[in-house]
Structure formats: structure tokens, C-alpha cells
Design a protein around this motif. Structure first.
Motif, PDB file in Angstrom:
ATOM      1  N   GLY A   1       0.728  -1.053  -0.093  1.00 41.85           N
ATOM      2  CA  GLY A   1      -0.169   0.026  -0.038  1.00 41.85           C
ATOM      3  C   GLY A   1       0.819   1.063  -0.103  1.00 41.85           C
ATOM      4  O   GLY A   1       0.490   2.181  -0.567  1.00 41.85           O
ATOM      5  N   ALA A   2       1.941   1.238   0.756  1.00 39.98           N
ATOM      6  CA  ALA A   2       2.909   2.378   0.703  1.00 39.98           C
ATOM      7  C   ALA A   2       3.514   2.659  -0.563  1.00 39.98           C
ATOM      8  O   ALA A   2       3.754   3.807  -0.880  1.00 39.98           O
ATOM      9  N   LEU A   3       3.891   1.684  -1.079  1.00 38.34           N
ATOM     10  CA  LEU A   3       4.350   1.711  -2.358  1.00 38.34           C
ATOM     11  C   LEU A   3       3.358   2.316  -3.300  1.00 38.34           C
ATOM     12  O   LEU A   3       3.799   3.216  -4.285  1.00 38.34           O
ATOM     13  N   ALA A   4       2.208   1.825  -3.292  1.00 36.29           N
ATOM     14  CA  ALA A   4       1.268   2.300  -4.427  1.00 36.29           C
ATOM     15  C   ALA A   4       0.990   3.854  -3.918  1.00 36.29           C
ATOM     16  O   ALA A   4       0.789   4.418  -4.858  1.00 36.29           O
ATOM     17  N   SER A   5       0.678   4.210  -2.732  1.00 37.42           N
ATOM     18  CA  SER A   5       0.590   5.487  -2.324  1.00 37.42           C
ATOM     19  C   SER A   5       1.763   6.512  -2.767  1.00 37.42           C
ATOM     20  O   SER A   5       1.363   7.492  -3.361  1.00 37.42           O
ATOM     21  N   LEU A   6       2.824   6.007  -2.741  1.00 37.20           N
ATOM     22  CA  LEU A   6       3.995   6.667  -3.244  1.00 37.20           C
ATOM     23  C   LEU A   6       3.900   7.086  -4.693  1.00 37.20           C
ATOM     24  O   LEU A   6       3.946   8.304  -5.353  1.00 37.20           O
ATOM     25  N   GLN A   7       3.581   5.922  -5.286  1.00 36.91           N
ATOM     26  CA  GLN A   7       3.482   6.147  -6.753  1.00 36.91           C
ATOM     27  C   GLN A   7       2.336   6.937  -7.204  1.00 36.91           C
ATOM     28  O   GLN A   7       2.523   7.680  -8.229  1.00 36.91           O
TER      29      GLN A   7
ATOM     30  N   ALA B   1       4.840  17.415   6.489  1.00 34.75           N
ATOM     31  CA  ALA B   1       5.572  17.298   7.731  1.00 34.75           C
ATOM     32  C   ALA B   1       4.587  16.948   9.026  1.00 34.75           C
ATOM     33  O   ALA B   1       4.892  16.303   9.926  1.00 34.75           O
ATOM     34  N   ALA B   2       3.351  17.868   8.859  1.00 31.02           N
ATOM     35  CA  ALA B   2       2.259  17.535   9.952  1.00 31.02           C
ATOM     36  C   ALA B   2       1.867  16.083  10.087  1.00 31.02           C
ATOM     37  O   ALA B   2       1.673  15.278  11.115  1.00 31.02           O
ATOM     38  N   VAL B   3       1.735  15.343   8.608  1.00 33.86           N
ATOM     39  CA  VAL B   3       1.195  14.118   8.918  1.00 33.86           C
ATOM     40  C   VAL B   3       2.396  13.075   9.286  1.00 33.86           C
ATOM     41  O   VAL B   3       1.811  12.175   9.888  1.00 33.86           O
ATOM     42  N   PHE B   4       3.467  13.150   8.796  1.00 33.65           N
ATOM     43  CA  PHE B   4       4.562  12.237   9.331  1.00 33.65           C
ATOM     44  C   PHE B   4       4.903  12.499  10.691  1.00 33.65           C
ATOM     45  O   PHE B   4       5.084  11.703  11.440  1.00 33.65           O
ATOM     46  N   ALA B   5       4.621  13.913  11.140  1.00 33.40           N
ATOM     47  CA  ALA B   5       4.785  14.132  12.799  1.00 33.40           C
ATOM     48  C   ALA B   5       3.830  12.980  13.631  1.00 33.40           C
ATOM     49  O   ALA B   5       4.138  12.448  14.525  1.00 33.40           O
ATOM     50  N   LEU B   6       2.610  13.172  12.918  1.00 31.82           N
ATOM     51  CA  LEU B   6       1.538  12.356  13.799  1.00 31.82           C
ATOM     52  C   LEU B   6       1.699  11.096  13.420  1.00 31.82           C
ATOM     53  O   LEU B   6       1.497   9.973  14.430  1.00 31.82           O
ATOM     54  N   LEU B   7       2.227  10.445  12.438  1.00 32.83           N
ATOM     55  CA  LEU B   7       2.522   9.121  12.199  1.00 32.83           C
ATOM     56  C   LEU B   7       3.732   8.693  13.157  1.00 32.83           C
ATOM     57  O   LEU B   7       3.663   7.431  13.800  1.00 32.83           O
TER      58      LEU B   7
ATOM     59  N   LEU C   1      -0.215   5.193   4.855  1.00 32.59           N
ATOM     60  CA  LEU C   1      -0.593   5.188   3.333  1.00 32.59           C
ATOM     61  C   LEU C   1      -0.734   6.769   3.240  1.00 32.59           C
ATOM     62  O   LEU C   1      -0.470   7.094   1.896  1.00 32.59           O
ATOM     63  N   VAL C   2      -1.489   7.627   3.927  1.00 40.63           N
ATOM     64  CA  VAL C   2      -1.520   9.021   3.622  1.00 40.63           C
ATOM     65  C   VAL C   2      -0.130   9.414   3.555  1.00 40.63           C
ATOM     66  O   VAL C   2       0.037  10.489   2.804  1.00 40.63           O
ATOM     67  N   ALA C   3       0.841   9.318   4.444  1.00 40.90           N
ATOM     68  CA  ALA C   3       2.058   9.919   4.553  1.00 40.90           C
ATOM     69  C   ALA C   3       3.070   9.387   3.041  1.00 40.90           C
ATOM     70  O   ALA C   3       3.521  10.269   2.647  1.00 40.90           O
ATOM     71  N   GLY C   4       2.711   8.127   2.661  1.00 39.38           N
ATOM     72  CA  GLY C   4       3.119   7.840   1.639  1.00 39.38           C
ATOM     73  C   GLY C   4       2.664   8.659   0.241  1.00 39.38           C
ATOM     74  O   GLY C   4       3.481   8.806  -0.575  1.00 39.38           O
TER      75      GLY C   4
END
Length: 261
Positions: free
Chosen positions: A20-26, A51-57, A198-201
């Protein structure tokens, strides 16, 4: 007993996050490239949002990881507590009349064997539950025989006062350990962790649209790190069923059993 087996569900979740992360990145990169072709840029606010999403993750991962380790340490402490409780109760059998001790000691040994087998047979939940039920039956037998022996005419007056609380503690820790295997964060926590990954990706892929030389190695590294982190959290949260084990600390119960002569 444990409900989730990380060897099956944890691996499936980790693989799902990786893919899912790969698909989200692409997908994010494709959206970013489309935005660049249409608007000439991807916007100036997407970096702060990412940055905000990655901080929450990161916060979610930190809390779930810390909670899993806390519960893992608590389970190890409970094994020590049970070993001490069994050892104390077994020694206090000396207070009972000599005629009542042999059968009680035999039942004690069978009880400890059942307690060891309960956790040794995991992740076979059916077999583990059968051993747990056997240990509960042996608890009733031990209690009945102990009460009868403590009330016997030749019993010492302090026998019941010292032995019964020790038996209560020995039985209570069994319930505590079973309850501990069922204390986990709500499923919504893990669902949110997956969703944030997935959102971060997606946002990271979108942000990378304007960068040159963004290779697949970056995508694979991001997806693998997030997936592995979630898997390790699940493995610690559900010990005995994955790579993280409590077998070493169980040696304390085995040593107590070996000392029952």
C-alpha cells in the motif's frame, strides 16, 4: 489466551502496508506530476502538510511501540510472580498433617505441569485452552484437599492461616496472566496507524514529483521501514506467537517444577 497471531495476521498487515505504501508513493508522484503539468508547481503548502502527517505518524508509532513494550514487561513480571507464588504455596504444605501431604504434592506437580504446558503449546490455541481448563480443575482439587487437611484434627492451628492466602495468590495470578493476554489497544488504533502510513506515502510521493533522481530505492526503503516497524509492534504486542518470545522467562516455572520433590 492470545487472539491474534502475528505470524499470520501481522505478516499480512506488514505486507499490506508495504504494498500500500508503494502504491501510495507512486500515486502521489503521479498526482504531483499532473499538478506540475497543469499549474506549473505542486503548491507551497504541501510541504508543511506532509510534515504534519509524518509527525502524527511518528507519534502514533511511538505510543503504540511504548505501550507494547510496557505490556510485554508486565507479562514477564507476572511469570516471576506466579513462580514465586507457586514456590511459596508448595513450601507451606509442610504445615499440613503428614498423611495429607503426598497427594497434595502430587496434585501440585500436575498443576505446575499444566501451567507450563498452557503457554508452551501456543500458538495452538485449542491445546492451550485445554491445558488452562485442566489447571483450573486442578485448582479446585488443590483447594478442596488443602481445606480438608487444614481442618483435620492433627492439623496445626496456623496451617490454614498461612497456606490459604498463598493458594489464593497462586490461583489469582493465573487469572491475571490470562487477562493480560487479552489487553491490547483497540483495533481502531492499528487501523489509524495503517491509514496514516498510506496517507504519508501519498503526500511524500506528491512532494517528490518536482524532484529529479527520485529512484525506486527511496520508495522501497520508506515502505519497508514502515511495514517492518508495524510488524515489530504487533510481534511485541502478541508475544509467544511470533519472533518475540517469553520462553526464556518461563524457565522460572520449570525450575520451580524441578524443585518439587
Amino acid at each position: 489466551m492470545e487472539i491474534v497471531n502475528p505470524g499470520v495476521f501481522g505478516s499480512a498487515i506488514a505486507i499490506g502496508i508495504f504494498v500500500g505504501a508503494l502504491a501510495s508513493l507512486q500515486a502521489g508522484r503521479m498526482l504531483g506530476e499532473r499538478a506540475i503539468r497543469r499549474y506549473g508547481s505542486i503548491g507551497s503548502t504541501i510541504g508543511s502538510l506532509e510534515a504534519a502527517v509524518f509527525a502524527l505518524l511518528g507519534l502514533m508509532i511511538a505510543f503504540t511501540f511504548s505501550g507494547a513494550l510496557t505490556r510485554f514487561d508486565a507479562r514477564r513480571a507476572q511469570v516471576v510472580q506466579e513462580a514465586n507464588a507457586i514456590g511459596t504455596a508448595y513450601l507451606r504444605l509442610d504445615l499440613l498433617p503428614a498423611a495429607a501431604q503426598p497427594k497434595l504434592r502430587e496434585t501440585f506437580r500436575a498443576y505446575v505441569d499444566a501451567r507450563i504446558a498452557t503457554y508452551r503449546k501456543l500458538p495452538d490455541l485449542k491445546a492451550a485452552r485445554a491445558e488452562l481448563a485442566r489447571s483450573e480443575d486442578l485448582q479446585e482439587e488443590i483447594w478442596t484437599r488443602a481445606v480438608a487437611a487444614a481442618q483435620a484434627p492433627k492439623a496445626r492451628p496456623e496451617a490454614a492461616m498461612l497456606l490459604m492466602p498463598a493458594l489464593n495468590e497462586m490461583f489469582d495470578i493465573t487469572t491475571t496472566r490470562v487477562a493480560a493476554t487479552q489487553m491490547h489497544p483497540p483495533a481502531i488504533i492499528y487501523a489509524m496507524l495503517v491509514a496514516l502510513s498510506l496517507v504519508a506515502g501519498l503526500l511524500a510521493g506528491y512532494q517528490s514529483a518536482g524532484e529529479k533522481g527520485y529512484a525506486w530505492i527511496h520508495k522501497i526503503a520508506f515502505a519497508a521501514i514502515v511495514a517492518l516497524t508495524v510488524y515489530v509492534i504487533l510481534d511485541i504486542e502478541y508475544p509467544r506467537l511470533g519472533f518475540v518470545r517469553l520462553d526464556a522467562i518461563d524457565q522460572l516455572l520449570i525450575d520451580v517444577r524441578a524443585g518439587m520433590k
